[in-house]
Write a protein that holds these residues in place. Structure first.
Motif, PDB file in Angstrom:
ATOM      1  N   CYS A 214      28.328 105.344  61.883  1.00 37.54           N
ATOM      2  CA  CYS A 214      28.736 106.231  60.789  1.00 37.54           C
ATOM      3  C   CYS A 214      27.794 106.108  59.597  1.00 37.54           C
ATOM      4  O   CYS A 214      27.188 105.065  59.374  1.00 37.54           O
ATOM      5  CB  CYS A 214      30.148 105.882  60.354  1.00 37.54           C
ATOM      6  SG  CYS A 214      31.348 106.138  61.648  1.00 37.54           S
ATOM      7  N   LYS A 215      27.720 107.179  58.817  1.00 38.93           N
ATOM      8  CA  LYS A 215      26.886 107.196  57.607  1.00 38.93           C
ATOM      9  C   LYS A 215      27.708 106.787  56.392  1.00 38.93           C
ATOM     10  O   LYS A 215      28.911 107.040  56.328  1.00 38.93           O
ATOM     11  CB  LYS A 215      26.354 108.610  57.365  1.00 38.93           C
ATOM     12  CG  LYS A 215      25.378 109.093  58.396  1.00 38.93           C
ATOM     13  CD  LYS A 215      24.595 110.295  57.822  1.00 38.93           C
ATOM     14  CE  LYS A 215      23.511 110.781  58.764  1.00 38.93           C
ATOM     15  NZ  LYS A 215      23.967 111.758  59.750  1.00 38.93           N
TER      16      LYS A 215
ATOM     17  N   VAL B 296      29.307 106.807  52.699  1.00 41.23           N
ATOM     18  CA  VAL B 296      29.840 107.812  51.777  1.00 41.23           C
ATOM     19  C   VAL B 296      29.094 107.637  50.465  1.00 41.23           C
ATOM     20  O   VAL B 296      29.057 106.537  49.911  1.00 41.23           O
ATOM     21  CB  VAL B 296      31.357 107.604  51.567  1.00 41.23           C
ATOM     22  CG1 VAL B 296      31.897 108.571  50.517  1.00 41.23           C
ATOM     23  CG2 VAL B 296      32.105 107.753  52.891  1.00 41.23           C
TER      24      VAL B 296
ATOM     25  N   ILE C   2      36.160 114.437  50.898  1.00 40.76           N
ATOM     26  CA  ILE C   2      36.398 113.011  51.176  1.00 40.76           C
ATOM     27  C   ILE C   2      37.801 112.628  50.716  1.00 40.76           C
ATOM     28  O   ILE C   2      38.531 111.901  51.401  1.00 40.76           O
ATOM     29  CB  ILE C   2      35.329 112.130  50.490  1.00 40.76           C
ATOM     30  CG1 ILE C   2      33.956 112.352  51.138  1.00 40.76           C
ATOM     31  CG2 ILE C   2      35.727 110.652  50.525  1.00 40.76           C
ATOM     32  CD1 ILE C   2      33.787 111.747  52.525  1.00 40.76           C
TER      33      ILE C   2
ATOM     34  N   ARG D 161      31.761 108.944  59.017  1.00 37.94           N
ATOM     35  CA  ARG D 161      31.571 108.389  57.677  1.00 37.94           C
ATOM     36  C   ARG D 161      32.160 106.993  57.618  1.00 37.94           C
ATOM     37  O   ARG D 161      33.166 106.704  58.286  1.00 37.94           O
ATOM     38  CB  ARG D 161      32.285 109.258  56.637  1.00 37.94           C
ATOM     39  CG  ARG D 161      31.630 110.598  56.441  1.00 37.94           C
ATOM     40  CD  ARG D 161      30.343 110.462  55.644  1.00 37.94           C
ATOM     41  NE  ARG D 161      29.530 111.677  55.789  1.00 37.94           N
ATOM     42  CZ  ARG D 161      28.295 111.793  55.315  1.00 37.94           C
ATOM     43  NH1 ARG D 161      27.737 110.781  54.695  1.00 37.94           N
ATOM     44  NH2 ARG D 161      27.627 112.894  55.464  1.00 37.94           N
TER      45      ARG D 161
ATOM     46  N   ASN E 103      32.558 102.353  52.680  1.00 36.31           N
ATOM     47  CA  ASN E 103      31.328 101.569  52.905  1.00 36.31           C
ATOM     48  C   ASN E 103      31.603 100.060  52.948  1.00 36.31           C
ATOM     49  O   ASN E 103      30.875  99.278  52.308  1.00 36.31           O
ATOM     50  CB  ASN E 103      30.278 101.879  51.827  1.00 36.31           C
ATOM     51  CG  ASN E 103      29.961 103.361  51.730  1.00 36.31           C
ATOM     52  OD1 ASN E 103      30.138 104.114  52.685  1.00 36.31           O
ATOM     53  ND2 ASN E 103      29.499 103.796  50.579  1.00 36.31           N
TER      54      ASN E 103
END
Ligand code: ZN
Length: 157
Positions: free
Chosen positions: A18-19, A21, A28, A56, A72
């Motif tokens: 996932c990337k 945020v 979101i 994400r 994150n």
């Protein structure tokens, strides 16, 4: 807010990284609300964004002490060891024994992008490890010791 469809193991979205945020957008914010609704509806103790098809780095957890939103998240420290049954909302009706650290300290951002640290032991430590693994495309079944067994109505992540 809405209930989203939980992806089941075998769906390629559960195997991807996932990337991060970068900012809290209306999308979101809506995703966070939907993930909490979806987790509670499914009687889960945790849910990661890829489990609803969104790549994400976003996790929600509630082990019974109220909702925790982790954006994150990164593990800063871990220690000890616990072995116990683990399940996953992406593999309903199954569980298996997994060894995890008994203590974990995580740094993450909350739903307002405020950085915070959170510590957890036992179930909370297990849930944080399990959910953060999802963000890197990993399922607990990769770590399971022995065979999976059937469960009914058990807390799942
Ligand atoms: Zn899971």
């Amino acid at each position: 807010m809405a209930i989203r469809t939980i992806r089941i193991q075998g769906d390629p979205v559960l195997e991807k990284t996932c990337k991060e945020v970068k900012e809290i957008t209306p999308r979101i914010r809506e995703l966070i609300g939907d993930m909490l609704d979806t987790m509670y509806e499914a009687n889960g103790v945790g849910l990661a964004a890829p489990q609803v098809g969104i790549l994400r780095r976003l996790v929600v957890i509630d082990i019974g002490d109220g909702p925790v939103v982790m954006i994150n998240p990164k593990i800063l420290e871990m220690s000890g060891e616990q072995t116990g049954d683990e399940g996953c909302l992406s593999l309903p009706g199954k569980a298996g024994a997994v060894t995890r650290p008994n203590y974990v300290k995580v740094i993450a951002y909350d739903e307002n992008m405020e950085e915070y640290e959170i510590e957890g032991t036992e179930l909370m430590a297990r849930a944080m490890c399990h959910e953060i693994d999802h963000l890197d495309g990993h399922m607990y079944t990769e770590k399971v010791e022995g065979a999976l067994h059937d469960v009914t109505n058990e807390d799942e992540e």
